[in-house]
Design a protein around this motif. Sequence first.
Motif, PDB file in Angstrom:
ATOM      1  N   UNK A 202       0.798  -1.209   0.000  1.00  0.00           N
ATOM      2  CA  UNK A 202       0.000   0.000   0.000  1.00  0.00           C
ATOM      3  C   UNK A 202       0.834   1.264   0.000  1.00  0.00           C
ATOM      4  N   UNK A 203       0.213   2.347  -0.467  1.00  0.00           N
ATOM      5  CA  UNK A 203       0.790   3.688  -0.411  1.00  0.00           C
ATOM      6  C   UNK A 203      -0.179   4.564   0.368  1.00  0.00           C
ATOM      7  N   UNK A 204       0.311   5.320   1.353  1.00  0.00           N
ATOM      8  CA  UNK A 204      -0.540   6.276   2.041  1.00  0.00           C
ATOM      9  C   UNK A 204      -0.715   7.488   1.130  1.00  0.00           C
ATOM     10  N   UNK A 205      -1.938   7.670   0.660  1.00  0.00           N
ATOM     11  CA  UNK A 205      -2.237   8.764  -0.270  1.00  0.00           C
ATOM     12  C   UNK A 205      -2.433  10.072   0.484  1.00  0.00           C
ATOM     13  N   UNK A 206      -3.197  10.014   1.571  1.00  0.00           N
ATOM     14  CA  UNK A 206      -3.478  11.222   2.356  1.00  0.00           C
ATOM     15  C   UNK A 206      -3.539  10.919   3.844  1.00  0.00           C
ATOM     16  N   UNK A 207      -3.023  11.841   4.640  1.00  0.00           N
ATOM     17  CA  UNK A 207      -3.380  11.902   6.048  1.00  0.00           C
ATOM     18  C   UNK A 207      -4.732  12.607   6.098  1.00  0.00           C
ATOM     19  N   UNK A 208      -5.555  12.267   7.075  1.00  0.00           N
ATOM     20  CA  UNK A 208      -6.855  12.936   7.141  1.00  0.00           C
ATOM     21  C   UNK A 208      -6.687  14.431   7.389  1.00  0.00           C
ATOM     22  N   UNK A 209      -5.562  14.831   7.978  1.00  0.00           N
ATOM     23  CA  UNK A 209      -5.334  16.259   8.203  1.00  0.00           C
ATOM     24  C   UNK A 209      -5.162  17.031   6.897  1.00  0.00           C
ATOM     25  N   UNK A 210      -4.976  16.331   5.771  1.00  0.00           N
ATOM     26  CA  UNK A 210      -5.013  16.982   4.459  1.00  0.00           C
ATOM     27  C   UNK A 210      -6.437  17.379   4.102  1.00  0.00           C
ATOM     28  N   UNK A 211      -7.392  16.592   4.576  1.00  0.00           N
ATOM     29  CA  UNK A 211      -8.799  16.754   4.206  1.00  0.00           C
ATOM     30  C   UNK A 211      -9.522  17.654   5.202  1.00  0.00           C
TER      31      UNK A 211
END
Length: 388
Positions: A202-211
């Motif tokens: 897997x690749x982490x696409x986003x931390x929720x803090x981006x959203x």
Amino acid sequence: MTGPLRIGFIPLVDAAALIVAVDKGFTAAEGLDVELVREVSWSNVRDKLNIGLFDAAHLLAPVAIASSLGLGHVKVPIAAPFNLGINGNAITVSPTLHAALMEEIDGDRFDPLVTAKALARVVARRRKLGADPLTFGMTFPFSTHNYQLRFWMAAAGVDPDEDVRLVVLPPPYMVDSLANGHVDAFCVGAPWNSIAVDLGIGHILHFVSDILVHAAEKVLAVRQTWADKNPDVVASLVRAAVKAAEFIEHPENRIEAARILAQPERIGVDAEVIQRTLTGRLKISPDGTFRESGRYLLVGREGAGRPDPVQAAWLYAQMVRWGQTALAPDGVKTAMAVFRPDLYDAALGSRAAPSEAPAAFGAFAGPVFDPDNIRGHLEAFEVGRWKA
């Protein structure tokens, strides 16, 4: 009260304040005898809390609200006197989906609107080819993970109910589901995103803090009737959790905190992975790329522990947006009443006064959230299931 307190939890790093409170003796110092019970699914935790098998629980903030509203299950009013975590989730995608998104990226790959638009192009291309819809795992219908995934993809016009599939998976099962190809991506809390990256799947696409810059995640939940009968116990639990959160947030304590959390009967993964989460420095790709964020998971700093009813109103608005309930003045009032800063303040006394106003959500799309104008919030978005 007689006998030990039974408190349920899911093996996630945002249970840290609860686990450390017990294992470092902060609850004992408050005169509490606590038995922590590890569970695998949120439905188990909710049901055992609701019927009284648990006295308290590490619980998804939206589940506490849904239970109080009687959504998806029996109606059991819940009180949340302590917030166990702000942020802490991430969106992880398979190598195949990551490659497809990177082919379509036009701009900063850490900008959620850029990746959402790339996702829209991938979805359109797959539809043209007659391929099956992409499948995204999330932890529960009434979960931050569900709403955060939806908020992200819908910003670029991707309809989460029509264009992709969202499926419910318990957090510890996310990694195997990605490895087996049952899902193309998932949104879950730590440490499971990092485990997928470490395994090369897997690749982490986003931390929720981006959203969302500041989003309530898990709460310490008790039944309202139980809280009314046991105010001193509730206050003791809150004080112990606050002490634990303060301990965890001291950098010199993070190695010890990670070791406590790593125990097999707690989270049961390598302590180094947990330490990455606590410091906010995460490996995001199998090639060893790291990304650092001071906002990845807030356990105690920036007033994270004090419940903010406005956060509950935002979660209620997402329930309305996605057709889980109808918009009603009593509904938002009930939702906001779940988050109990009054109980937090009563437990801490003079220490409880917030040093600053609650942080804004910082959503990457849409207007500034106003709990007094949920209709306006909903009308600002083109994709949704709510009826005016």
